[in-house]
Design a protein around this motif. Sequence first.
Motif, PDB file in Angstrom:
ATOM      1  N   GLY A 342     -94.004 -35.981  59.191  1.00  0.00           N
ATOM      2  CA  GLY A 342     -94.524 -35.168  60.106  1.00  0.00           C
ATOM      3  C   GLY A 342     -95.940 -35.913  60.381  1.00  0.00           C
ATOM      4  N   LEU A 343     -96.149 -37.062  60.512  1.00  0.00           N
ATOM      5  CA  LEU A 343     -97.165 -37.575  61.050  1.00  0.00           C
ATOM      6  C   LEU A 343     -97.019 -38.803  62.222  1.00  0.00           C
ATOM      7  CD1 LEU A 343     -98.933 -38.376  57.368  1.00  0.00           C
ATOM      8  CD2 LEU A 343     -99.677 -36.959  59.145  1.00  0.00           C
ATOM      9  N   PRO A 344     -96.527 -38.174  63.190  1.00  0.00           N
ATOM     10  CA  PRO A 344     -96.038 -39.154  64.473  1.00  0.00           C
ATOM     11  C   PRO A 344     -97.144 -40.260  64.884  1.00  0.00           C
ATOM     12  CG  PRO A 344     -96.319 -37.020  65.274  1.00  0.00           C
ATOM     13  CD  PRO A 344     -96.550 -36.889  63.662  1.00  0.00           C
ATOM     14  N   ASN A 345     -98.439 -39.815  64.612  1.00  0.00           N
ATOM     15  CA  ASN A 345     -99.388 -40.768  65.290  1.00  0.00           C
ATOM     16  C   ASN A 345     -99.858 -41.735  64.523  1.00  0.00           C
ATOM     17  OD1 ASN A 345     -99.005 -39.246  67.611  1.00  0.00           O
ATOM     18  ND2 ASN A 345    -101.062 -38.237  67.788  1.00  0.00           N
ATOM     19  N   HIS A 346     -99.493 -41.629  63.180  1.00  0.00           N
ATOM     20  CA  HIS A 346     -99.848 -42.662  62.130  1.00  0.00           C
ATOM     21  C   HIS A 346     -98.799 -43.670  61.697  1.00  0.00           C
ATOM     22  CE1 HIS A 346    -102.340 -39.347  61.064  1.00  0.00           C
ATOM     23  NE2 HIS A 346    -103.221 -39.987  60.179  1.00  0.00           N
ATOM     24  N   LEU A 347     -99.538 -44.869  61.581  1.00  0.00           N
ATOM     25  CA  LEU A 347     -98.762 -45.856  61.000  1.00  0.00           C
ATOM     26  C   LEU A 347     -99.317 -46.301  59.755  1.00  0.00           C
ATOM     27  CD1 LEU A 347     -96.719 -47.767  62.772  1.00  0.00           C
ATOM     28  CD2 LEU A 347     -98.581 -49.063  63.503  1.00  0.00           C
ATOM     29  N   ARG A 348     -98.282 -46.512  58.629  1.00  0.00           N
ATOM     30  CA  ARG A 348     -98.621 -46.733  57.449  1.00  0.00           C
ATOM     31  C   ARG A 348     -98.744 -48.284  57.188  1.00  0.00           C
ATOM     32  NH1 ARG A 348     -94.759 -45.688  52.672  1.00  0.00           N
ATOM     33  NH2 ARG A 348     -94.126 -47.766  53.398  1.00  0.00           N
ATOM     34  N   ILE A 349     -99.879 -49.122  57.017  1.00  0.00           N
ATOM     35  CA  ILE A 349    -100.030 -50.568  56.558  1.00  0.00           C
ATOM     36  C   ILE A 349     -99.879 -50.735  54.879  1.00  0.00           C
ATOM     37  CG2 ILE A 349    -101.051 -52.518  57.439  1.00  0.00           C
ATOM     38  CD1 ILE A 349    -100.631 -50.450  59.622  1.00  0.00           C
ATOM     39  N   THR A 350     -99.190 -51.589  54.507  1.00  0.00           N
ATOM     40  CA  THR A 350     -99.051 -52.080  53.284  1.00  0.00           C
ATOM     41  C   THR A 350    -100.232 -53.291  53.412  1.00  0.00           C
ATOM     42  OG1 THR A 350     -96.815 -51.547  52.793  1.00  0.00           O
ATOM     43  CG2 THR A 350     -98.209 -53.207  51.353  1.00  0.00           C
ATOM     44  N   VAL A 351    -101.025 -53.032  52.347  1.00  0.00           N
ATOM     45  CA  VAL A 351    -102.180 -53.941  52.315  1.00  0.00           C
ATOM     46  C   VAL A 351    -101.571 -55.496  51.875  1.00  0.00           C
ATOM     47  CG1 VAL A 351    -104.225 -54.972  51.061  1.00  0.00           C
ATOM     48  CG2 VAL A 351    -103.806 -52.612  51.396  1.00  0.00           C
ATOM     49  N   GLY A 352    -101.955 -56.499  52.932  1.00  0.00           N
ATOM     50  CA  GLY A 352    -101.288 -57.845  52.558  1.00  0.00           C
ATOM     51  C   GLY A 352    -102.382 -58.915  52.219  1.00  0.00           C
ATOM     52  N   ARG A 353    -102.094 -60.114  52.230  1.00  0.00           N
ATOM     53  CA  ARG A 353    -103.145 -61.092  51.834  1.00  0.00           C
ATOM     54  C   ARG A 353    -104.104 -61.277  52.924  1.00  0.00           C
ATOM     55  NH1 ARG A 353     -98.327 -63.985  51.172  1.00  0.00           N
ATOM     56  NH2 ARG A 353     -98.898 -65.233  52.951  1.00  0.00           N
ATOM     57  N   ALA A 354    -105.289 -61.878  52.908  1.00  0.00           N
ATOM     58  CA  ALA A 354    -106.284 -61.697  54.002  1.00  0.00           C
ATOM     59  C   ALA A 354    -105.845 -62.159  55.310  1.00  0.00           C
ATOM     60  CB  ALA A 354    -107.594 -62.629  53.466  1.00  0.00           C
ATOM     61  N   GLU A 355    -105.163 -63.437  55.289  1.00  0.00           N
ATOM     62  CA  GLU A 355    -104.610 -63.824  56.639  1.00  0.00           C
ATOM     63  C   GLU A 355    -103.503 -62.994  57.329  1.00  0.00           C
ATOM     64  OE1 GLU A 355    -104.101 -65.230  53.652  1.00  0.00           O
ATOM     65  OE2 GLU A 355    -102.399 -66.082  53.230  1.00  0.00           O
ATOM     66  N   GLU A 356    -102.942 -62.174  56.553  1.00  0.00           N
ATOM     67  CA  GLU A 356    -101.816 -61.069  57.010  1.00  0.00           C
ATOM     68  C   GLU A 356    -102.539 -59.950  57.604  1.00  0.00           C
ATOM     69  OE1 GLU A 356     -98.055 -61.910  54.164  1.00  0.00           O
ATOM     70  OE2 GLU A 356     -99.538 -60.941  53.366  1.00  0.00           O
ATOM     71  N   ASN A 357    -103.559 -59.378  56.913  1.00  0.00           N
ATOM     72  CA  ASN A 357    -104.284 -58.563  57.384  1.00  0.00           C
ATOM     73  C   ASN A 357    -104.977 -58.680  58.788  1.00  0.00           C
ATOM     74  OD1 ASN A 357    -103.552 -57.133  55.094  1.00  0.00           O
ATOM     75  ND2 ASN A 357    -105.510 -57.911  53.996  1.00  0.00           N
ATOM     76  N   ALA A 358    -105.491 -59.882  58.692  1.00  0.00           N
ATOM     77  CA  ALA A 358    -106.181 -60.460  59.826  1.00  0.00           C
ATOM     78  C   ALA A 358    -105.399 -60.625  61.072  1.00  0.00           C
ATOM     79  CB  ALA A 358    -106.933 -61.665  59.618  1.00  0.00           C
ATOM     80  N   ARG A 359    -104.120 -60.960  60.870  1.00  0.00           N
ATOM     81  CA  ARG A 359    -103.061 -61.366  61.874  1.00  0.00           C
ATOM     82  C   ARG A 359    -102.753 -59.710  62.338  1.00  0.00           C
ATOM     83  NH1 ARG A 359     -97.256 -64.108  61.354  1.00  0.00           N
ATOM     84  NH2 ARG A 359     -96.499 -62.893  63.455  1.00  0.00           N
ATOM     85  N   PHE A 360    -102.561 -59.024  61.736  1.00  0.00           N
ATOM     86  CA  PHE A 360    -102.020 -57.529  61.982  1.00  0.00           C
ATOM     87  C   PHE A 360    -103.243 -56.998  62.741  1.00  0.00           C
ATOM     88  CE2 PHE A 360    -102.966 -53.246  60.741  1.00  0.00           C
ATOM     89  CZ  PHE A 360    -101.940 -52.569  61.594  1.00  0.00           C
ATOM     90  N   LEU A 361    -104.509 -57.039  62.299  1.00  0.00           N
ATOM     91  CA  LEU A 361    -105.434 -56.477  62.909  1.00  0.00           C
ATOM     92  C   LEU A 361    -105.596 -57.101  64.387  1.00  0.00           C
ATOM     93  CD1 LEU A 361    -108.151 -55.906  60.022  1.00  0.00           C
ATOM     94  CD2 LEU A 361    -107.120 -54.028  61.333  1.00  0.00           C
ATOM     95  N   SER A 362    -105.597 -58.252  64.478  1.00  0.00           N
ATOM     96  CA  SER A 362    -105.638 -58.921  65.787  1.00  0.00           C
ATOM     97  C   SER A 362    -104.560 -58.153  66.838  1.00  0.00           C
ATOM     98  CB  SER A 362    -105.652 -60.301  65.726  1.00  0.00           C
ATOM     99  OG  SER A 362    -105.104 -60.871  66.770  1.00  0.00           O
ATOM    100  N   ALA A 363    -103.266 -58.353  66.319  1.00  0.00           N
ATOM    101  CA  ALA A 363    -102.196 -57.707  67.189  1.00  0.00           C
ATOM    102  C   ALA A 363    -102.482 -56.226  67.531  1.00  0.00           C
ATOM    103  CB  ALA A 363    -100.997 -57.853  66.360  1.00  0.00           C
ATOM    104  N   LEU A 364    -102.893 -55.446  66.438  1.00  0.00           N
ATOM    105  CA  LEU A 364    -103.321 -54.206  66.809  1.00  0.00           C
ATOM    106  C   LEU A 364    -104.393 -53.982  67.921  1.00  0.00           C
ATOM    107  CD1 LEU A 364    -102.192 -51.212  65.807  1.00  0.00           C
ATOM    108  CD2 LEU A 364    -104.434 -51.351  64.410  1.00  0.00           C
ATOM    109  N   GLY A 365    -105.247 -54.649  67.741  1.00  0.00           N
ATOM    110  CA  GLY A 365    -106.513 -54.746  68.629  1.00  0.00           C
ATOM    111  C   GLY A 365    -105.964 -54.846  69.920  1.00  0.00           C
ATOM    112  N   LYS A 366    -104.888 -55.721  70.072  1.00  0.00           N
ATOM    113  CA  LYS A 366    -104.469 -56.168  71.549  1.00  0.00           C
ATOM    114  C   LYS A 366    -103.729 -54.997  71.910  1.00  0.00           C
ATOM    115  CE  LYS A 366    -104.476 -60.974  70.860  1.00  0.00           C
ATOM    116  NZ  LYS A 366    -103.690 -61.785  69.912  1.00  0.00           N
TER     117      LYS A 366
END
Length: 369
Positions: A342-366
């Motif tokens: 019931g949360l169609p606008n939400h995405l759940r992100i598992t916390v990764g290693r620093a470089e994984e989080n950075a890559r995800f944030l950069s992809a999301l930012g775009k």
Amino acid sequence: MSKSSNPFLEITAPGIEHLRPYVPGKPVSELERELGISDSIKLASNENPLGCSDRVRQAIAAEWPQISRYPDGGGFGLRNALSKKHDLDPVCITLGNGSNDVLDIIARVFLAPGYESLFSQYAFAVYPISSQAAGATLRVSPAIDYGYDLEALLNMVGGKTRVVWIANPNNPTGTWVNDKTLENFIASVPANVIVVVDEAYIEYVDQPDYPDASRWLAKYPNLIVTRTFSKVYGLASLRIGYALSHPDVADLLNRVRQPFNANSLAMAAALAALGDDAFVNRSVEVNRAGLAQLTAGFEQLGLEYIPSVGNFVAVNLGRPADAIDQALLRAGCITRPIAAYGLPNHLRITVGRAEENARFLSALGKLVD
Ligand SMILES: Cc1ncc(COP(=O)(O)O)c(C=O)c1O
């Protein structure tokens, strides 16, 4: 074949007809095959991004020559180690093929058509699945700020209620209830209603008034606490979890439990994992830093998120998350849309290693700029 054309629906047990199967996160290998890529990151299933302890690898190497033998059905070694960890008699411990197995056993023991199963809006998906499979009536209390409203939940407890499920913290929201609120709730529930406190993510929680509900087992015989080795211990694939309960409750769980539901590799691995505090501490530290990194990134992107104490965080994209999820997949980032909750606008992100989080944030930012 469409569900409505399935002729066997007419002969299913009550509850099965309207059951929708749990949809797991996409495995890395499948995604990579589909997209023709090889360097994807999986931040979708709340797994430990560090893997598991080296001691676990050694324990599995030592155990595997025995895999032609049935495991110890009583789980003697692991239950003894858990008994020391929790300062409880081994008879209070029921092992499961993952904690999902234990949750399902609880449902099969205490739920049936005519009985009610209670949980909160946004609660972990296995509670409705196991309850409905047992034929019980599902009752859902509304959440407040995405978190549990235990007063509302208590008001729904009635004569037909048999089980109330509380994930603390909850998945997929990462919300939690404090010790006073939770103990007041348990104390107010009639003694013939089972309260399940699911502590799958307990090791990650860093809040002074967060309760370890296992401390209350002697006071409340109707309390069951569940734990898992899938998260901070990094053993998700091996499937091993357990319940802590009053011996009388454990006796009932054991009547339904399949004789060899905990396999020998999993038990050996879990035993070794319990002996490696350094790995657990490192995992918790990486998670703490990664959660801060992700939430700072969301703030920079102007995105709201649900404050989480687990190893994941749900971010509100302000638009249907599915399209962004698909684009993230093409960028090699596997995350988890939670529309089914019931949360169609939400995405759940598992916390990764620093470089994984950075890559995800950069992809999301775009994608959201
Ligand atoms: C709240 C909660 N409970 C239980 C589980 C089940 O974990 P497992 O069956 O791997 O022990 C999960 C897994 O995601 C969870 O999020």
